[in-house]
Design a protein around this motif. Structure first.
Motif, PDB file in Angstrom:
ATOM      1  N   GLY A   1       2.370   2.638   1.863  1.00 17.78           N
ATOM      2  CA  GLY A   1       2.827   2.804   0.488  1.00 17.78           C
ATOM      3  C   GLY A   1       3.010   1.523  -0.279  1.00 17.78           C
ATOM      4  O   GLY A   1       3.342   1.544  -1.469  1.00 17.78           O
ATOM      5  N   VAL A   2       2.811   0.375   0.373  1.00 24.53           N
ATOM      6  CA  VAL A   2       2.908  -0.917  -0.309  1.00 24.53           C
ATOM      7  C   VAL A   2       1.527  -1.227  -0.878  1.00 24.53           C
ATOM      8  O   VAL A   2       0.653  -1.755  -0.193  1.00 24.53           O
ATOM      9  CB  VAL A   2       3.371  -2.026   0.661  1.00 24.53           C
ATOM     10  CG1 VAL A   2       3.387  -3.386  -0.039  1.00 24.53           C
ATOM     11  CG2 VAL A   2       4.752  -1.701   1.216  1.00 24.53           C
ATOM     12  N   THR A   3       1.334  -0.890  -2.126  1.00 24.55           N
ATOM     13  CA  THR A   3      -0.001  -0.956  -2.730  1.00 24.55           C
ATOM     14  C   THR A   3      -0.151  -2.051  -3.785  1.00 24.55           C
ATOM     15  O   THR A   3      -1.237  -2.263  -4.313  1.00 24.55           O
ATOM     16  CB  THR A   3      -0.340   0.391  -3.387  1.00 24.55           C
ATOM     17  OG1 THR A   3       0.672   0.698  -4.366  1.00 24.55           O
ATOM     18  CG2 THR A   3      -0.397   1.503  -2.350  1.00 24.55           C
TER      19      THR A   3
ATOM     20  N   SER B   1       3.853   0.023  -6.516  1.00 24.01           N
ATOM     21  CA  SER B   1       4.814   0.338  -5.454  1.00 24.01           C
ATOM     22  C   SER B   1       6.092  -0.466  -5.691  1.00 24.01           C
ATOM     23  O   SER B   1       6.052  -1.579  -6.220  1.00 24.01           O
ATOM     24  CB  SER B   1       4.219   0.011  -4.082  1.00 24.01           C
ATOM     25  OG  SER B   1       3.760  -1.332  -4.018  1.00 24.01           O
TER      26      SER B   1
ATOM     27  N   ARG C   1       7.643   4.381  -6.235  1.00 19.95           N
ATOM     28  CA  ARG C   1       6.846   3.776  -7.301  1.00 19.95           C
ATOM     29  C   ARG C   1       7.753   3.434  -8.473  1.00 19.95           C
ATOM     30  O   ARG C   1       8.787   4.077  -8.682  1.00 19.95           O
ATOM     31  CB  ARG C   1       5.772   4.755  -7.783  1.00 19.95           C
ATOM     32  CG  ARG C   1       4.954   5.409  -6.691  1.00 19.95           C
ATOM     33  CD  ARG C   1       3.849   4.532  -6.185  1.00 19.95           C
ATOM     34  NE  ARG C   1       2.839   4.260  -7.217  1.00 19.95           N
ATOM     35  CZ  ARG C   1       1.852   3.382  -7.056  1.00 19.95           C
ATOM     36  NH1 ARG C   1       1.763   2.682  -5.924  1.00 19.95           N
ATOM     37  NH2 ARG C   1       0.956   3.185  -7.996  1.00 19.95           N
TER      38      ARG C   1
ATOM     39  N   VAL D   1       8.038   4.497   0.544  1.00 20.59           N
ATOM     40  CA  VAL D   1       7.973   3.474  -0.492  1.00 20.59           C
ATOM     41  C   VAL D   1       7.711   4.161  -1.828  1.00 20.59           C
ATOM     42  O   VAL D   1       6.660   4.783  -2.020  1.00 20.59           O
ATOM     43  CB  VAL D   1       6.864   2.443  -0.196  1.00 20.59           C
ATOM     44  CG1 VAL D   1       6.798   1.399  -1.307  1.00 20.59           C
ATOM     45  CG2 VAL D   1       7.118   1.771   1.153  1.00 20.59           C
TER      46      VAL D   1
ATOM     47  N   CYS E   1      10.338  -5.753  -8.931  1.00 19.73           N
ATOM     48  CA  CYS E   1       9.498  -5.512  -7.756  1.00 19.73           C
ATOM     49  C   CYS E   1       9.409  -6.804  -6.939  1.00 19.73           C
ATOM     50  O   CYS E   1       8.730  -7.750  -7.335  1.00 19.73           O
ATOM     51  CB  CYS E   1       8.103  -5.069  -8.175  1.00 19.73           C
ATOM     52  SG  CYS E   1       7.007  -4.767  -6.751  1.00 19.73           S
TER      53      CYS E   1
END
Length: 339
Positions: A47-49, A17, A6, A4, A274
């Motif tokens: 990684g999904v923050t 992310s 950024r 994932v 996003c």
């Protein structure tokens, strides 16, 4: 697992992310809290923050839940976004953007989330009784006080976005954008790009429609708000399902699920977009992340968009009284000063 990446959201410095997590349903009645906390932490580890909540979700319960999920050193690993402005008053839905409410709502959210600062704070819906300059003016003060880092709007018209941005830079506009909802492409998306504002797409899977088409209604609980949406009503639903089937055929040719294809389409709309799909199942979260590996050629994008032109879906996308962006213009600032 797909990596994932950024992206820069907006032009003020916020980095998130490339895909976020809509957290609304994680605190729903009947969802085991330990399992939902485990899902949030799995998302972060994957990684999904970029996590999205609101004081309206579960009438404060979602923020309380997310506060628990972010205990310890987890908070420093995420970009935390919340919203204010929607509330129930005397049993009716209300929208508020007056300065006193903005401040009180922010301080209450910080307490429920048990954090010192929000990375991104949106006005959930625009209060058409209060000039947008007044609402943003109070948010600007909250930025200066260190209680929020960046300011956002949700379901705002182009004129509202411009007026707000003139008072304080708007970092992100959250809007419903998917193959199911493309009305924002004509005016709102170009306005955001002109002003350097990031775009956060909620309900990127058409409120679950692209998971299974018309069959999705079979999973609706008795109190599921989607049962009131015109697009899920008899007649409209059957028409819309024929579009789902065409999208599904392309997904089969691509070797992915229909929901992955719908998400991939959004990821191909630009590096300033996003999506924040929500889910309560880790397997669905992993599948959503997998959409990042689906690459579409210009011809495939053209074909996909030809299946779902802007006016193809039947039925309004919102229920009565939920204030889409077309209804978000506010009075001039002079009216507030005069009063």
């Amino acid at each position: 697992m797909v990596e994932v990446g950024r992206i820069k959201l907006g032009s003020q410095g916020l980095e998130v992310s490339v895909q976020g997590l809509g957290c609304r349903d994680l605190s729903a009645l009947g969802k085991p809290e330990p399992d939902m906390i485990a899902l949030v932490r799995h998302a972060i580890e994957s990684g999904v923050t970029f996590l999205d909540t609101s004081d309206f979700y579960g009438r404060n319960a979602n923020e309380i839940f997310l506060g628990k999920a972010l205990k310890g050193d987890v908070r420093e690993k995420v970009e935390l976004a919340s919203k204010f402005g929607l509330l129930f008053a005397d049993g009716k839905l209300d929208i508020r953007g007056d300065p006193a409410y903005v401040r009180a709502a922010c301080e209450a959210s910080l307490k429920r989330l048990d954090v010192d600062c929000l990375d991104l704070y949106y006005q959930h819906r625009v209060d058409t009784r209060v000039p947008i300059e007044v609402t943003i003016g109070e948010l600007k003060k909250l930025v200066e006080e260190g209680k929020i880092k960046y300011v956002g709007l949700s379901e705002a018209s182009a004129s509202t976005i411009r007026r707000a941005h003139a008072v304080h830079p708007i970092t992100a506009v959250q809007l419903e954008w998917s193959l199911w909802a493309r009305d924002v492409e004509e005016e709102i998306v170009p306005t955001c790009r002109e002003l350097g504002i990031g775009i956060v797409a909620y309900s990127p899977l058409g409120r679950g429609f692209f998971s299974s088409g018309a069959k999705v209604v079979e999973s609706f609980s008795e109190n599921d708000f989607r049962k009131r949406l015109p697009r899920f009503q008899p007649g409209n639903l059957e028409h819309n399902n024929s579009i789902f089937e065409r999208v599904s055929e392309l997904a089969k040719r691509k070797g992915c699920t229909t929901s992955q294809l719908a998400l991939a389409w959004l990821h191909h709309q630009g590096s300033d977009v996003c999506p924040i799909p929500g889910t309560t199942k880790i397997e669905n979260l992993n599948q959503n992340i997998g959409a990042l590996s689906v690459k579409l050629t210009p011809q495939e994008l053209f074909e996909l968009e030809s299946f779902v032109p802007g006016d193809a879906i039947k039925g309004d996308r919102t229920a009565i009284g939920t204030a889409p962006w077309q209804e978000s213009d506010t009075p001039p600032l002079s009216s507030w000063i005069a009063s």
